[in-house]
Scaffold this motif. Structure first.
Motif, mmCIF file in Angstrom:
data_model
loop_
_atom_site.group_PDB
_atom_site.id
_atom_site.type_symbol
_atom_site.label_atom_id
_atom_site.label_comp_id
_atom_site.label_asym_id
_atom_site.label_seq_id
_atom_site.Cartn_x
_atom_site.Cartn_y
_atom_site.Cartn_z
ATOM 1 N N ASP A 141 27.371 37.432 116.231
ATOM 2 C CA ASP A 141 26.141 36.706 115.868
ATOM 3 C C ASP A 141 26.398 35.775 114.689
ATOM 4 O O ASP A 141 25.909 34.646 114.661
ATOM 5 C CB ASP A 141 25.016 37.689 115.531
ATOM 6 C CG ASP A 141 24.521 38.449 116.751
ATOM 7 O OD1 ASP A 141 24.795 38.013 117.890
ATOM 8 O OD2 ASP A 141 23.852 39.484 116.564
ATOM 9 N N ILE A 142 27.173 36.253 113.739
ATOM 10 C CA ILE A 142 27.466 35.440 112.548
ATOM 11 C C ILE A 142 28.320 34.232 112.919
ATOM 12 O O ILE A 142 28.071 33.117 112.468
ATOM 13 C CB ILE A 142 28.156 36.300 111.463
ATOM 14 C CG1 ILE A 142 27.160 37.323 110.920
ATOM 15 C CG2 ILE A 142 28.729 35.433 110.345
ATOM 16 C CD1 ILE A 142 27.765 38.375 110.018
ATOM 17 N N GLU A 143 29.337 34.441 113.755
ATOM 18 C CA GLU A 143 30.214 33.335 114.151
ATOM 19 C C GLU A 143 29.448 32.300 114.969
ATOM 20 O O GLU A 143 29.684 31.101 114.847
ATOM 21 C CB GLU A 143 31.412 33.872 114.941
ATOM 22 C CG GLU A 143 32.371 32.829 115.429
ATOM 23 C CD GLU A 143 33.108 32.038 114.354
ATOM 24 O OE1 GLU A 143 33.800 31.071 114.720
ATOM 25 O OE2 GLU A 143 33.005 32.364 113.152
ATOM 26 N N LEU A 144 28.524 32.740 115.791
ATOM 27 C CA LEU A 144 27.763 31.828 116.645
ATOM 28 C C LEU A 144 26.964 30.814 115.831
ATOM 29 O O LEU A 144 26.821 29.665 116.236
ATOM 30 C CB LEU A 144 26.840 32.631 117.558
ATOM 31 C CG LEU A 144 26.156 31.878 118.683
ATOM 32 C CD1 LEU A 144 27.181 31.267 119.632
ATOM 33 C CD2 LEU A 144 25.228 32.809 119.441
ATOM 34 N N GLY A 198 27.489 20.995 112.869
ATOM 35 C CA GLY A 198 26.841 21.688 113.972
ATOM 36 C C GLY A 198 27.357 23.114 114.032
ATOM 37 O O GLY A 198 28.444 23.410 113.551
ATOM 38 N N SER A 199 26.585 23.984 114.614
ATOM 39 C CA SER A 199 26.990 25.383 114.693
ATOM 40 C C SER A 199 28.053 25.563 115.777
ATOM 41 O O SER A 199 28.214 24.721 116.667
ATOM 42 C CB SER A 199 25.788 26.265 115.013
ATOM 43 O OG SER A 199 25.337 26.005 116.327
ATOM 44 N N VAL A 200 28.754 26.691 115.700
ATOM 45 C CA VAL A 200 29.710 27.038 116.747
ATOM 46 C C VAL A 200 28.988 27.045 118.095
ATOM 47 O O VAL A 200 29.480 26.523 119.088
ATOM 48 C CB VAL A 200 30.382 28.398 116.462
ATOM 49 C CG1 VAL A 200 31.149 28.906 117.672
ATOM 50 C CG2 VAL A 200 31.291 28.295 115.246
ATOM 51 N N GLY A 201 27.787 27.605 118.106
ATOM 52 C CA GLY A 201 27.005 27.639 119.347
ATOM 53 C C GLY A 201 26.707 26.259 119.893
ATOM 54 O O GLY A 201 26.820 26.025 121.103
ATOM 55 N N SER A 202 26.350 25.314 119.032
ATOM 56 C CA SER A 202 26.054 23.963 119.517
ATOM 57 C C SER A 202 27.318 23.263 120.014
ATOM 58 O O SER A 202 27.268 22.501 120.990
ATOM 59 C CB SER A 202 25.346 23.132 118.447
ATOM 60 O OG SER A 202 26.187 22.878 117.349
ATOM 61 N N CYS A 203 28.444 23.528 119.383
ATOM 62 C CA CYS A 203 29.711 22.940 119.848
ATOM 63 C C CYS A 203 30.103 23.512 121.210
ATOM 64 O O CYS A 203 30.535 22.773 122.102
ATOM 65 C CB CYS A 203 30.818 23.187 118.830
ATOM 66 S SG CYS A 203 30.568 22.337 117.258
ATOM 67 N N LEU A 204 29.936 24.815 121.372
ATOM 68 C CA LEU A 204 30.218 25.427 122.674
ATOM 69 C C LEU A 204 29.263 24.900 123.741
ATOM 70 O O LEU A 204 29.662 24.711 124.893
ATOM 71 C CB LEU A 204 30.112 26.945 122.589
ATOM 72 C CG LEU A 204 31.281 27.648 121.915
ATOM 73 C CD1 LEU A 204 30.962 29.124 121.720
ATOM 74 C CD2 LEU A 204 32.565 27.471 122.714
#
Length: 121
Positions: A71-74, A91-97
């Motif tokens: 959750d923290i990495e996302l 941007g967050s890791v989630g947005s990049c993914l």
């Protein structure tokens, strides 16, 4: 997809300075001189096997990122632009993914459309 994965996963999420594979294809509006600076060979004519090898490596890379997500990495913020010339917007890791996944979906959609056209001929 090789360039998109290199830009959004390797460079932005993993913060690798020069992750670009020479066989990656940039989008059509990306300056050829900038692509060459990244080590991309726009004149390359690789075999199918060479392309599939590069693609398999990128797919494994994304799987590794997703498998290790917490959750923290996302929600961790990435500050590096995907490639020179892109906006310097965090941007967050989630947005990049999400960008990588959307590119996957869109490229598959184009491929299915194009194969249907070719088969209809």
């Amino acid at each position: 997809m090789v360039f998109a994965t290199d830009a959004w996963a390797s460079r932005t999420i993993l913060d690798e300075p020069m992750p670009f594979h020479r066989l990656g294809l940039t989008h059509t509006g990306y300056p050829a001189t900038d692509a060459a600076t990244l080590g991309i060979d726009l004149d390359a004519r690789p075999s199918y096997a060479e392309v599939m090898e590069a693609r398999a490596g990128r797919m494994a890379l994304v799987r590794g990122i997703v498998d290790g997500l917490t959750d923290i990495e996302l929600v961790r913020m990435c500050t590096r632009a995907p490639a020179p010339g892109y906006p310097e917007e965090p941007g967050s890791v989630g947005s990049c993914l999400r960008v990588v996944m959307e590119e996957e979906c869109e490229h598959r959609r184009y491929m299915v459309r194009d194969i249907a056209v070719l088969e209809a001929r």
